[in-house]
Design a protein around this motif. Structure first.
Motif, short mmCIF file in Angstrom:
data_model
loop_
_atom_site.label_atom_id
_atom_site.label_comp_id
_atom_site.label_asym_id
_atom_site.label_seq_id
_atom_site.Cartn_x
_atom_site.Cartn_y
_atom_site.Cartn_z
N LYS A 56 0.94 -1.24 0.00
CA LYS A 56 -0.03 0.05 -0.13
C LYS A 56 1.01 1.15 0.17
N GLY A 57 1.86 1.19 0.77
CA GLY A 57 2.97 2.33 0.91
C GLY A 57 3.32 2.65 -0.66
N ARG A 58 3.79 1.48 -1.25
CA ARG A 58 4.29 1.80 -2.57
C ARG A 58 3.23 2.32 -3.57
N LEU A 124 18.21 4.25 -9.78
CA LEU A 124 17.69 2.73 -9.21
C LEU A 124 17.84 2.83 -8.08
N GLU A 125 18.86 3.17 -7.24
CA GLU A 125 19.04 3.00 -5.85
C GLU A 125 18.03 3.72 -4.94
N LYS A 126 17.98 4.84 -5.68
CA LYS A 126 17.28 5.77 -4.96
C LYS A 126 15.70 5.36 -4.87
N TYR A 127 15.30 4.96 -5.82
CA TYR A 127 13.99 4.11 -6.14
C TYR A 127 13.85 3.05 -5.31
N LEU A 128 14.66 2.22 -5.11
CA LEU A 128 14.48 1.15 -4.43
C LEU A 128 14.43 1.27 -2.82
N ARG A 129 15.48 2.50 -2.64
CA ARG A 129 15.35 2.75 -1.21
C ARG A 129 14.10 3.42 -0.74
N SER A 134 14.10 -4.50 -1.90
CA SER A 134 15.35 -5.32 -2.02
C SER A 134 15.66 -5.38 -3.69
N PHE A 135 16.92 -5.60 -3.99
CA PHE A 135 17.07 -5.63 -5.53
C PHE A 135 16.59 -6.94 -6.05
N VAL A 136 16.66 -7.98 -5.20
CA VAL A 136 15.98 -9.51 -5.81
C VAL A 136 14.56 -9.21 -5.60
N TYR A 240 19.38 13.59 -1.46
CA TYR A 240 19.21 12.10 -2.07
C TYR A 240 19.67 11.01 -1.28
N GLU A 241 20.82 11.33 -0.39
CA GLU A 241 21.23 10.52 0.59
C GLU A 241 20.27 10.21 1.85
#
Length: 461
Positions: A56-58, A124-129, A134-136, A240-241
């Motif tokens: 739901k958060g996503r 990509l990393e920001k999107y995942l965070r 997780s990347f998998v 960003y960080e």
């Protein structure tokens, strides 16, 4: 980089790609606050409250949603169940997507391209965070999407349109039709008196909330700062960080943290930053309000840069009945008018009278004009509603057809049909054949997925 993107709503909720799937549970789910609370089982695969809240958060990070909490929970749970069913089905029958295909898809997605149109690992990393992937897990989502697309393409490529179907479609596309219709509006029908009990019952079953209010904390980088461009870049990198902390940005940039008074989404305060619509829009965005992140860098008209986050939030309290009473009466009257209009039309449709005679009777009784369209092809009808045209060209007999559009009902009668004597060329037939194949394949895909979804063993808790 903007996380909110229409392109991504299709990727994260892969079943949105299957917009023609009509399948849902019949029960609304109200999960408790325990993350391990079991909501459903698909065969032996568990779906918990923690999975629901994460999904739901996503969803909320990518959609401006006004859906009430209970309904949204049900929508998300339905999608989690559908996704689980498809994953199990594809695994069972060895539908395989290679790692190379997954990698190629990820690195070519527009959202991960920098200003030079090259793949950005940072994006990509920001999107995942931000979306807590997780990347998998993200690879698994992409793999499911690619498998669905692969299956859709296979069904489309195997769809056969025979010559008779093609000829019939071409004739219908080029035939001329003559039809008449009237548009009945619910406003033309008298409503009964609305009782106090009806008003109270409607009020009790609907939220009628006042506007929510919030205040923000923010830092401001003025446009007159020396080496403004370099410092702006540094601030963007820090944001960003550290998307969850304004304090870190303030300390490292040596900028004070300011606060505003409470304000609503549509109304700010004349003496602080909330007077600007760009600030209010950012503060009430899903990323800031619902995901509890810092905003992106916001540029004011004077060139100053703002980064904000929520300081305080107040839910809107329920409005007093006296305030919303006129609106409730109007809604209930409209509901009564629609019901009355539908009953009258149903009574007319039960008769065996000629459709044009029925139109004339209704026209005379309710003082509505009969609209008549002379012989024309679909392409020639530029100034008539597309829904009316589609309905008129889908009629196979001269019975009265009913079309509902919001608070209106349109009654359409087919008067005559003229088929063309023109013969199609190969180019026209090839183009039409592709259109028919796409339409037919969607129906077949719909049936295919319905079969998969309805055969699954689902248990709700």
């Amino acid at each position: 980089m903007k996380i909110q993107s229409k392109k991504w709503s299709a990727l994260l909720m892969v079943l949105v790609l299957l917009g023609f799937i009509a399948w849902s549970l019949q029960r609304l789910v109200i999960p408790n606050n325990n993350n391990n609370h079991l909501l459903a089982k698909v065969d032996q695969k568990k779906i918990t409250n923690q999975q629901l809240q994460l999904a739901k958060g996503r969803y909320l990070a990518l959609h401006n949603s006004n859906i009430d909490k209970q309904t949204l929970n049900n929508i998300i749970l339905n999608r989690l169940i559908q996704q689980t069913i498809l994953q199990q089905y594809f695994q069972k029958y060895d539908y395989v997507v290679t790692n190379n295909a997954i990698h190629k898809n990820i690195t070519h997605l527009n959202i991960f391209q920098d200003d030079n149109n090259k793949f950005s690992q940072q994006y990509l990393e920001k999107y995942l965070r931000v979306l807590k992937y997780s990347f998998v897990e993200f690879q698994q989502k992409v793999a499911l999407q690619l498998t669905i697309q692969k299956l859709q393409n296979a069904i489309y490529n195997s769809t056969i349109i025979n010559n008779d179907s093609l000829k019939d479609a071409w004739l219908r596309q080029n035939q001329k039709r003559k039809f008449a219709y009237i548009i009945l509006d619910s406003k033309n029908f008298q409503a009964s008196k609305i009782t106090t009990n009806q008003i109270k019952q409607y009020y009790d079953n609907h939220p009628f909330k006042e506007d929510s209010h919030l205040s923000i904390s923010y830092i401001e980088l003025t446009a007159k700062t020396k080496k403004f461009s370099q410092i702006r870049t540094k601030l963007e990198q820090l944001n960003y960080e550290n998307p969850h902390s304004l304090m870190i940005l303030a300390q490292k940039m040596k900028l004070p943290i300011h606060k505003t008074a409470l304000f609503s989404k549509n109304t700010g305060n004349a003496n602080d930053l909330s007077q600007y619509s760009i600030i209010r829009k950012a503060a009430f965005s899903d990323i800031v309000l619902k995901q509890n992140n810092n905003s992106d860098l916001l540029t004011l008209a004077n060139g100053n840069i703002i980064v904000l986050r929520i300081n305080k939030y107040q839910h809107g309290s329920k409005q007093d009945l006296s305030k919303v009473r006129p609106a409730i009466i109007k809604i209930l009257q409209q509901q009564q008018q629609i019901t009355k209009m539908q009953k009258i039309i149903d009574d007319y449709l039960k008769t065996n009278e000629n459709s044009i005679i029925i139109l004339k009777k209704i026209s005379k009784k309710y003082n509505v004009k009969i609209q008549q369209q002379g012989y024309a092809t679909k392409q020639q009808l530029q100034y008539t509603s597309a829904k009316i045209i589609d309905a008129a060209f889908n009629l196979y007999d001269k019975k009265l057809h009913e079309l509902k559009i919001k608070q209106r009902i349109i009654l359409i009668a087919l008067i005559g049909v003229k088929n063309t004597k023109k013969q199609p060329n190969n180019l026209e037939l090839t183009k039409l054949k592709k259109q028919l194949a796409l339409k037919q394949s969607k129906l077949e895909i719909n049936h295919y997925y319905k079969t998969i979804l309805n055969s699954a063993k689902i248990k709700l808790y």
